[in-house]
Design a protein around this motif. Structure first.
Motif, PDB file in Angstrom:
ATOM      1  N   GLU A   1      -1.813  -5.179   4.204  1.00 10.84           N
ATOM      2  CA  GLU A   1      -1.169  -6.398   4.701  1.00 10.84           C
ATOM      3  C   GLU A   1      -1.947  -7.632   4.279  1.00 10.84           C
ATOM      4  O   GLU A   1      -1.354  -8.659   3.909  1.00 10.84           O
ATOM      5  CB  GLU A   1      -1.054  -6.323   6.221  1.00 10.84           C
ATOM      6  CG  GLU A   1      -0.152  -7.383   6.836  1.00 10.84           C
ATOM      7  CD  GLU A   1      -0.855  -8.720   7.053  1.00 10.84           C
ATOM      8  OE1 GLU A   1      -0.172  -9.760   6.983  1.00 10.84           O
ATOM      9  OE2 GLU A   1      -2.071  -8.722   7.292  1.00 10.84           O
ATOM     10  N   LEU A   2      -3.277  -7.554   4.298  1.00  7.02           N
ATOM     11  CA  LEU A   2      -4.105  -8.679   3.869  1.00  7.02           C
ATOM     12  C   LEU A   2      -3.936  -8.970   2.390  1.00  7.02           C
ATOM     13  O   LEU A   2      -3.888 -10.135   1.965  1.00  7.02           O
ATOM     14  CB  LEU A   2      -5.573  -8.387   4.179  1.00  7.02           C
ATOM     15  CG  LEU A   2      -5.979  -8.441   5.651  1.00  7.02           C
ATOM     16  CD1 LEU A   2      -7.369  -7.825   5.838  1.00  7.02           C
ATOM     17  CD2 LEU A   2      -5.963  -9.875   6.160  1.00  7.02           C
TER      18      LEU A   2
ATOM     19  N   ALA B   1      -4.778   8.770  -0.589  1.00  7.80           N
ATOM     20  CA  ALA B   1      -4.025   8.097   0.471  1.00  7.80           C
ATOM     21  C   ALA B   1      -4.301   6.594   0.480  1.00  7.80           C
ATOM     22  O   ALA B   1      -3.365   5.785   0.583  1.00  7.80           O
ATOM     23  CB  ALA B   1      -4.376   8.718   1.823  1.00  7.80           C
ATOM     24  N   TYR B   2      -5.569   6.209   0.369  1.00  8.82           N
ATOM     25  CA  TYR B   2      -5.914   4.786   0.380  1.00  8.82           C
ATOM     26  C   TYR B   2      -5.436   4.088  -0.892  1.00  8.82           C
ATOM     27  O   TYR B   2      -4.901   2.964  -0.842  1.00  8.82           O
ATOM     28  CB  TYR B   2      -7.417   4.599   0.560  1.00  8.82           C
ATOM     29  CG  TYR B   2      -7.848   4.553   2.006  1.00  8.82           C
ATOM     30  CD1 TYR B   2      -8.072   3.346   2.651  1.00  8.82           C
ATOM     31  CD2 TYR B   2      -8.007   5.719   2.741  1.00  8.82           C
ATOM     32  CE1 TYR B   2      -8.455   3.300   3.989  1.00  8.82           C
ATOM     33  CE2 TYR B   2      -8.379   5.693   4.087  1.00  8.82           C
ATOM     34  CZ  TYR B   2      -8.600   4.471   4.698  1.00  8.82           C
ATOM     35  OH  TYR B   2      -8.962   4.428   6.020  1.00  8.82           O
ATOM     36  N   ALA B   3      -5.616   4.722  -2.037  1.00  7.98           N
ATOM     37  CA  ALA B   3      -5.218   4.091  -3.295  1.00  7.98           C
ATOM     38  C   ALA B   3      -3.715   3.842  -3.333  1.00  7.98           C
ATOM     39  O   ALA B   3      -3.256   2.792  -3.812  1.00  7.98           O
ATOM     40  CB  ALA B   3      -5.654   4.956  -4.468  1.00  7.98           C
ATOM     41  N   ARG B   4      -2.935   4.786  -2.822  1.00  3.48           N
ATOM     42  CA  ARG B   4      -1.493   4.583  -2.786  1.00  3.48           C
ATOM     43  C   ARG B   4      -1.114   3.449  -1.838  1.00  3.48           C
ATOM     44  O   ARG B   4      -0.268   2.613  -2.156  1.00  3.48           O
ATOM     45  CB  ARG B   4      -0.813   5.879  -2.370  1.00  3.48           C
ATOM     46  CG  ARG B   4      -0.764   6.917  -3.485  1.00  3.48           C
ATOM     47  CD  ARG B   4      -0.189   8.238  -3.017  1.00  3.48           C
ATOM     48  NE  ARG B   4       0.025   9.161  -4.134  1.00  3.48           N
ATOM     49  CZ  ARG B   4       0.251  10.451  -4.011  1.00  3.48           C
ATOM     50  NH1 ARG B   4       0.305  11.007  -2.787  1.00  3.48           N
ATOM     51  NH2 ARG B   4       0.443  11.210  -5.070  1.00  3.48           N
ATOM     52  N   ALA B   5      -1.755   3.393  -0.691  1.00  6.46           N
ATOM     53  CA  ALA B   5      -1.447   2.336   0.275  1.00  6.46           C
ATOM     54  C   ALA B   5      -1.818   0.964  -0.261  1.00  6.46           C
ATOM     55  O   ALA B   5      -1.135  -0.029   0.017  1.00  6.46           O
ATOM     56  CB  ALA B   5      -2.174   2.602   1.589  1.00  6.46           C
ATOM     57  N   LEU B   6      -2.898   0.896  -1.035  1.00  6.99           N
ATOM     58  CA  LEU B   6      -3.409  -0.387  -1.531  1.00  6.99           C
ATOM     59  C   LEU B   6      -2.951  -0.690  -2.951  1.00  6.99           C
ATOM     60  O   LEU B   6      -3.364  -1.698  -3.528  1.00  6.99           O
ATOM     61  CB  LEU B   6      -4.940  -0.379  -1.469  1.00  6.99           C
ATOM     62  CG  LEU B   6      -5.555  -0.078  -0.100  1.00  6.99           C
ATOM     63  CD1 LEU B   6      -7.071  -0.062  -0.173  1.00  6.99           C
ATOM     64  CD2 LEU B   6      -5.069  -1.070   0.942  1.00  6.99           C
ATOM     65  N   ASP B   7      -2.147   0.168  -3.530  1.00  2.00           N
ATOM     66  CA  ASP B   7      -1.685   0.026  -4.911  1.00  2.00           C
ATOM     67  C   ASP B   7      -2.866  -0.184  -5.860  1.00  2.00           C
ATOM     68  O   ASP B   7      -2.876  -1.068  -6.718  1.00  2.00           O
ATOM     69  CB  ASP B   7      -0.697  -1.143  -5.047  1.00  2.00           C
ATOM     70  CG  ASP B   7       0.042  -1.122  -6.382  1.00  2.00           C
ATOM     71  OD1 ASP B   7       0.162  -0.039  -6.979  1.00  2.00           O
ATOM     72  OD2 ASP B   7       0.474  -2.200  -6.832  1.00  2.00           O
TER      73      ASP B   7
ATOM     74  N   ARG C   1     -12.730 -12.164   4.705  1.00  5.69           N
ATOM     75  CA  ARG C   1     -13.170 -12.367   3.320  1.00  5.69           C
ATOM     76  C   ARG C   1     -11.992 -12.418   2.348  1.00  5.69           C
ATOM     77  O   ARG C   1     -12.089 -13.046   1.292  1.00  5.69           O
ATOM     78  CB  ARG C   1     -14.144 -11.258   2.921  1.00  5.69           C
ATOM     79  CG  ARG C   1     -15.423 -11.282   3.732  1.00  5.69           C
ATOM     80  CD  ARG C   1     -16.382 -10.171   3.342  1.00  5.69           C
ATOM     81  NE  ARG C   1     -17.509 -10.128   4.277  1.00  5.69           N
ATOM     82  CZ  ARG C   1     -18.558  -9.338   4.148  1.00  5.69           C
ATOM     83  NH1 ARG C   1     -18.638  -8.508   3.112  1.00  5.69           N
ATOM     84  NH2 ARG C   1     -19.521  -9.362   5.045  1.00  5.69           N
ATOM     85  N   PHE C   2     -10.889 -11.779   2.690  1.00  4.28           N
ATOM     86  CA  PHE C   2      -9.735 -11.779   1.785  1.00  4.28           C
ATOM     87  C   PHE C   2      -9.201 -13.196   1.603  1.00  4.28           C
ATOM     88  O   PHE C   2      -8.959 -13.646   0.479  1.00  4.28           O
ATOM     89  CB  PHE C   2      -8.649 -10.856   2.336  1.00  4.28           C
ATOM     90  CG  PHE C   2      -9.006  -9.398   2.280  1.00  4.28           C
ATOM     91  CD1 PHE C   2      -8.493  -8.587   1.286  1.00  4.28           C
ATOM     92  CD2 PHE C   2      -9.869  -8.836   3.221  1.00  4.28           C
ATOM     93  CE1 PHE C   2      -8.818  -7.236   1.227  1.00  4.28           C
ATOM     94  CE2 PHE C   2     -10.195  -7.489   3.179  1.00  4.28           C
ATOM     95  CZ  PHE C   2      -9.680  -6.688   2.172  1.00  4.28           C
ATOM     96  N   GLY C   3      -8.992 -13.910   2.694  1.00  5.45           N
ATOM     97  CA  GLY C   3      -8.501 -15.276   2.604  1.00  5.45           C
ATOM     98  C   GLY C   3      -9.487 -16.202   1.922  1.00  5.45           C
ATOM     99  O   GLY C   3      -9.095 -17.080   1.150  1.00  5.45           O
ATOM    100  N   ALA C   4     -10.777 -16.007   2.188  1.00  3.04           N
ATOM    101  CA  ALA C   4     -11.796 -16.841   1.548  1.00  3.04           C
ATOM    102  C   ALA C   4     -11.799 -16.623   0.043  1.00  3.04           C
ATOM    103  O   ALA C   4     -11.913 -17.577  -0.745  1.00  3.04           O
ATOM    104  CB  ALA C   4     -13.169 -16.525   2.143  1.00  3.04           C
ATOM    105  N   ALA C   5     -11.668 -15.363  -0.378  1.00  4.37           N
ATOM    106  CA  ALA C   5     -11.645 -15.071  -1.815  1.00  4.37           C
ATOM    107  C   ALA C   5     -10.426 -15.699  -2.484  1.00  4.37           C
ATOM    108  O   ALA C   5     -10.532 -16.300  -3.570  1.00  4.37           O
ATOM    109  CB  ALA C   5     -11.652 -13.563  -2.027  1.00  4.37           C
ATOM    110  N   ALA C   6      -9.267 -15.573  -1.854  1.00  9.92           N
ATOM    111  CA  ALA C   6      -8.056 -16.161  -2.421  1.00  9.92           C
ATOM    112  C   ALA C   6      -8.167 -17.678  -2.517  1.00  9.92           C
ATOM    113  O   ALA C   6      -7.761 -18.289  -3.514  1.00  9.92           O
ATOM    114  CB  ALA C   6      -6.846 -15.758  -1.584  1.00  9.92           C
ATOM    115  N   ALA C   7      -8.728 -18.300  -1.484  1.00  6.50           N
ATOM    116  CA  ALA C   7      -8.868 -19.761  -1.485  1.00  6.50           C
ATOM    117  C   ALA C   7      -9.779 -20.238  -2.599  1.00  6.50           C
ATOM    118  O   ALA C   7      -9.621 -21.354  -3.113  1.00  6.50           O
ATOM    119  CB  ALA C   7      -9.401 -20.223  -0.127  1.00  6.50           C
TER     120      ALA C   7
END
Length: 248
Positions: free
Chosen positions: A38-39, A83-89, A11-17
């Motif tokens: 990474e995505l 932990a998640y918020a820091r990893a995902l900025d 879904r990440f790539g589809a949203a960006a496209a």
């Protein structure tokens, strides 16, 4: 809620496209944060928002914050969020208040909610993360603890933290109270995130009774500079239904 035809990672790539610049979702906790990060980098996306741990979603739980006896679980979830918020900025998270349990009193649950929100606001604020509270309608989530802006304002006042904000979902608030733009303008100083879907059906803007042309014009006129999350069920395919976003 968008791109149900794809698996979560696709879904990440589809949203960006399709031109989206950020993403949000109910829960990242089933996945390693490094994989999601990474995505985001690969597709040039920002993490706009995610929810704090919501309990057993499959069993019908919709948040832990108001549940008596679950305070330790809620507090542990705050550490996970950091932990998640820091990893995902990610700079803001939504705290789902939860459904008042059968047999529990509203006053007791509200007191638990206030204490948990105060804890989350303090600890997440120290990490540079905003905490949001969202009113959710009683049609989709019967028994949900916070369903109107009046209730949310009362909770914010009791918590008394400058790190507790409102998530303003036009869909939920149209069902519960209407007067969408008047309330938005009145509360704008406390609103950190906006979500959109139309009523009825929770489909794309422009498929129902909310005048989203007026809504988007108002957001622009009022200088709202936060995210607008597309939290709806696509009526006939996500990409095919994005005309509202492209001005047609």
């Amino acid at each position: 809620m968008l791109y149900p035809e794809h698996g979560f990672f696709d879904r990440f790539g589809a949203a960006a496209a399709d031109g989206f610049r950020g993403v949000e979702y109910v829960s990242p906790y089933e996945y390693e944060p490094t994989a999601i990060a990474e995505l985001l980098v690969r597709h040039g996306l920002s993490q706009a928002l995610f929810n704090m741990p919501a309990g057993d979603w499959a069993a019908g739980e919709r948040g832990l914050a108001c549940l008596p006896g679950r305070q330790d679980e809620f507090a542990a979830g705050v550490d996970t969020v950091i932990a998640y918020a820091r990893a995902l900025d990610c700079r803001q998270v939504n705290c789902l208040a939860g459904i008042i349990p059968t047999g529990a009193g509203r006053a007791e649950c509200e007191a638990v909610l206030v204490r948990n929100l105060a804890l989350a606001a303090e600890r997440l604020g120290a990490a540079g993360i905003r905490v949001l509270l969202e009113p959710i309608n009683q049609r989709d989530m019967p028994g949900y603890a916070v369903s109107t802006t009046d209730q949310a304002e009362a909770i914010l006042a009791q918590v008394g933290s400058d790190n507790l904000w409102l998530q303003y979902d036009f869909y939920h608030l149209q069902i519960m109270q209407g007067d969408l733009l008047t309330n938005f303008e009145r509360l704008q100083g406390r609103i950190a995130h906006v979500q959109v879907a139309d009523v009825p059906g929770r489909h794309e803007p422009g498929t129902g009774e909310i005048n989203y042309i007026r809504v988007f014009e108002a957001l622009e006129r009022l200088g709202y500079d936060g995210w607008v999350g597309a939290e709806y069920r696509p009526a006939a395919g996500t990409s095919a239904g994005l005309g509202w976003m492209r001005g047609r």
